[in-house]
Design a protein around this motif. Structure first.
Motif, PDB file in Angstrom:
ATOM      1  N   ALA A 154       0.835  -1.204   0.000  1.00 36.36           N
ATOM      2  CA  ALA A 154       0.000   0.000   0.000  1.00 36.36           C
ATOM      3  C   ALA A 154       0.869   1.253   0.000  1.00 36.36           C
ATOM      4  O   ALA A 154       0.578   2.238  -0.695  1.00 36.36           O
ATOM      5  CB  ALA A 154      -0.927  -0.007   1.204  1.00 36.36           C
ATOM      6  N   SER A 155       1.961   1.225   0.774  1.00 35.78           N
ATOM      7  CA  SER A 155       2.894   2.352   0.800  1.00 35.78           C
ATOM      8  C   SER A 155       3.499   2.574  -0.578  1.00 35.78           C
ATOM      9  O   SER A 155       3.665   3.724  -1.020  1.00 35.78           O
ATOM     10  CB  SER A 155       3.987   2.073   1.827  1.00 35.78           C
ATOM     11  OG  SER A 155       4.961   3.091   1.839  1.00 35.78           O
ATOM     12  N   ARG A 156       3.783   1.500  -1.277  1.00 38.05           N
ATOM     13  CA  ARG A 156       4.423   1.570  -2.585  1.00 38.05           C
ATOM     14  C   ARG A 156       3.437   1.985  -3.692  1.00 38.05           C
ATOM     15  O   ARG A 156       3.776   2.773  -4.574  1.00 38.05           O
ATOM     16  CB  ARG A 156       5.013   0.195  -2.908  1.00 38.05           C
ATOM     17  CG  ARG A 156       5.708   0.060  -4.248  1.00 38.05           C
ATOM     18  CD  ARG A 156       6.088  -1.391  -4.489  1.00 38.05           C
ATOM     19  NE  ARG A 156       6.789  -1.613  -5.732  1.00 38.05           N
ATOM     20  CZ  ARG A 156       8.116  -1.688  -5.861  1.00 38.05           C
ATOM     21  NH1 ARG A 156       8.884  -1.556  -4.798  1.00 38.05           N
ATOM     22  NH2 ARG A 156       8.670  -1.898  -7.034  1.00 38.05           N
ATOM     23  N   MET A 157       2.216   1.457  -3.622  1.00 39.44           N
ATOM     24  CA  MET A 157       1.247   1.647  -4.704  1.00 39.44           C
ATOM     25  C   MET A 157       0.404   2.906  -4.541  1.00 39.44           C
ATOM     26  O   MET A 157      -0.323   3.291  -5.454  1.00 39.44           O
ATOM     27  CB  MET A 157       0.358   0.408  -4.805  1.00 39.44           C
ATOM     28  CG  MET A 157       1.130  -0.846  -5.195  1.00 39.44           C
ATOM     29  SD  MET A 157       0.116  -2.356  -5.229  1.00 39.44           S
ATOM     30  CE  MET A 157      -0.954  -1.994  -6.642  1.00 39.44           C
ATOM     31  N   SER A 174       3.972   2.180  16.671  1.00 39.07           N
ATOM     32  CA  SER A 174       4.224   3.099  15.559  1.00 39.07           C
ATOM     33  C   SER A 174       5.619   2.915  14.986  1.00 39.07           C
ATOM     34  O   SER A 174       5.833   2.993  13.771  1.00 39.07           O
ATOM     35  CB  SER A 174       4.020   4.545  16.012  1.00 39.07           C
ATOM     36  OG  SER A 174       2.691   4.760  16.416  1.00 39.07           O
ATOM     37  N   GLU A 175       6.608   2.620  15.859  1.00 41.25           N
ATOM     38  CA  GLU A 175       7.979   2.467  15.391  1.00 41.25           C
ATOM     39  C   GLU A 175       8.172   1.185  14.571  1.00 41.25           C
ATOM     40  O   GLU A 175       9.181   1.031  13.881  1.00 41.25           O
ATOM     41  CB  GLU A 175       8.956   2.494  16.559  1.00 41.25           C
ATOM     42  CG  GLU A 175       8.633   1.545  17.683  1.00 41.25           C
ATOM     43  CD  GLU A 175       7.810   2.191  18.781  1.00 41.25           C
ATOM     44  OE1 GLU A 175       8.055   1.870  19.958  1.00 41.25           O
ATOM     45  OE2 GLU A 175       6.930   3.026  18.463  1.00 41.25           O
ATOM     46  N   LYS A 181       5.136   4.088   4.815  1.00 45.66           N
ATOM     47  CA  LYS A 181       4.399   5.333   4.965  1.00 45.66           C
ATOM     48  C   LYS A 181       3.036   5.160   4.303  1.00 45.66           C
ATOM     49  O   LYS A 181       2.942   5.011   3.081  1.00 45.66           O
ATOM     50  CB  LYS A 181       5.136   6.501   4.306  1.00 45.66           C
ATOM     51  CG  LYS A 181       6.590   6.654   4.754  1.00 45.66           C
ATOM     52  CD  LYS A 181       6.717   6.970   6.239  1.00 45.66           C
ATOM     53  CE  LYS A 181       8.174   7.139   6.646  1.00 45.66           C
ATOM     54  NZ  LYS A 181       8.318   7.317   8.105  1.00 45.66           N
ATOM     55  N   LEU A 182       1.977   5.176   5.101  1.00 40.39           N
ATOM     56  CA  LEU A 182       0.640   4.928   4.578  1.00 40.39           C
ATOM     57  C   LEU A 182      -0.163   6.225   4.490  1.00 40.39           C
ATOM     58  O   LEU A 182      -0.244   6.981   5.455  1.00 40.39           O
ATOM     59  CB  LEU A 182      -0.110   3.938   5.461  1.00 40.39           C
ATOM     60  CG  LEU A 182       0.386   2.493   5.474  1.00 40.39           C
ATOM     61  CD1 LEU A 182      -0.493   1.650   6.379  1.00 40.39           C
ATOM     62  CD2 LEU A 182       0.417   1.915   4.070  1.00 40.39           C
TER      63      LEU A 182
END
Length: 258
Positions: A154-157, A174-175, A181-182
């Motif tokens: 999802a971060s990539r696309m 979170s870490e 990165k969403l």
């Protein structure tokens, strides 16, 4: 093929079914630039309704869906929620794909799910799935280690993915996201009695993402991580999928499923 091998593969099709009419299910094979292939199985209702929503399911563990064909129908060597419960995700206007591991890496370590070779090949498979239903919105759903695949892709696309669901996922702080990165909305769900991936989330994570917990105290298969365990939401699979659809439809969710 021997009769006992045929019987074993046929038994893999024994799954919960809420609908009674299906279009012909298919197994698609993608040639990868890195060499080898990647398969995914597609399922949809034969209700005559246009497909507006796509669900791509990512198995946990080593990603061993290992889909094949028996008498023209998809069968799986792997088991678990994303395989056995795949048809639970079929609702009106929805098509479902179970994403396999690439042939060059049939057993995937969690770290491999964030490597370029895997992401590029799986992205190609997802784009091929999207091309079958070009006006539909794509959602990525990962169970356990599969949540890493869903989030990293999802971060990539980016805008090609409309949302992400993590079921019993391994990211609970979170870490833990690292370089992921969403921009898409994400739903976290976990079983309180999950002995494989602890349902312990950091306080900051809960405040930010409001994970949903399954609270029931049913009897489970002795395996901590295997099928039919709390890790696979055994006995609550339908309630979990119902909650996912309520989330997609914009409903306000309670903090737990009992």
């Amino acid at each position: 093929m021997s009769w006992h091998r045929r019987l074993t593969l046929a038994l893999a099709l024994t799954i919960p079914v809420f609908h009674t009419v299906y279009a012909a299910d298919s197994v698609e094979t993608i040639e990868l630039a890195s060499g080898g292939t990647q398969k995914y199985a597609v399922f949809r209702n034969d209700d005559g309704k246009p497909v507006t929503r796509l669900m791509a399911l990512f198995t946990g563990g080593d990603g061993e869906a290992h889909v094949g064909l028996l008498d023209g129908s998809p069968v799986f060597v792997g088991r678990g929620f994303m395989v056995d419960g795949r048809r639970l995700f079929l609702r009106e206007g929805t098509a479902v794909a179970v994403i396999d591991s690439p042939s060059s890496m049939p057993k995937m370590a969690a770290k491999y799910r964030q490597e370029e070779t895997y992401l590029a090949g799986t992205e190609k498979a997802l784009d091929a799935f999207r091309a079958q239903f070009p006006t539909a919105r794509l959602y990525l759903i990962g169970h356990s280690n599969g949540s890493i695949s869903a989030m990293a892709l999802a971060s990539r696309m980016k805008e090609r993915v409309a949302g992400v669901v993590s079921l019993g996922g391994v990211i609970r702080r979170s870490e833990d996201f690292g370089d992921i990165k969403l921009a898409q909305p994400i739903l976290f769900m976990h079983h309180r009695k999950d002995a494989c991936a602890s349902p312990t989330y950091s306080a900051a994570f809960i405040d930010l993402y409001h994970p949903i917990f399954v609270e029931d105290i049913g009897a489970y298969f002795p395996s901590r991580c295997g099928p039919y365990s709390a890790h696979h939401f055994h006995g609550q699979e339908g309630a979990v999928v119902d909650t996912i659809y309520r989330w997609l439809n914009g409903a306000t969710l309670t903090e737990s499923i009992r």
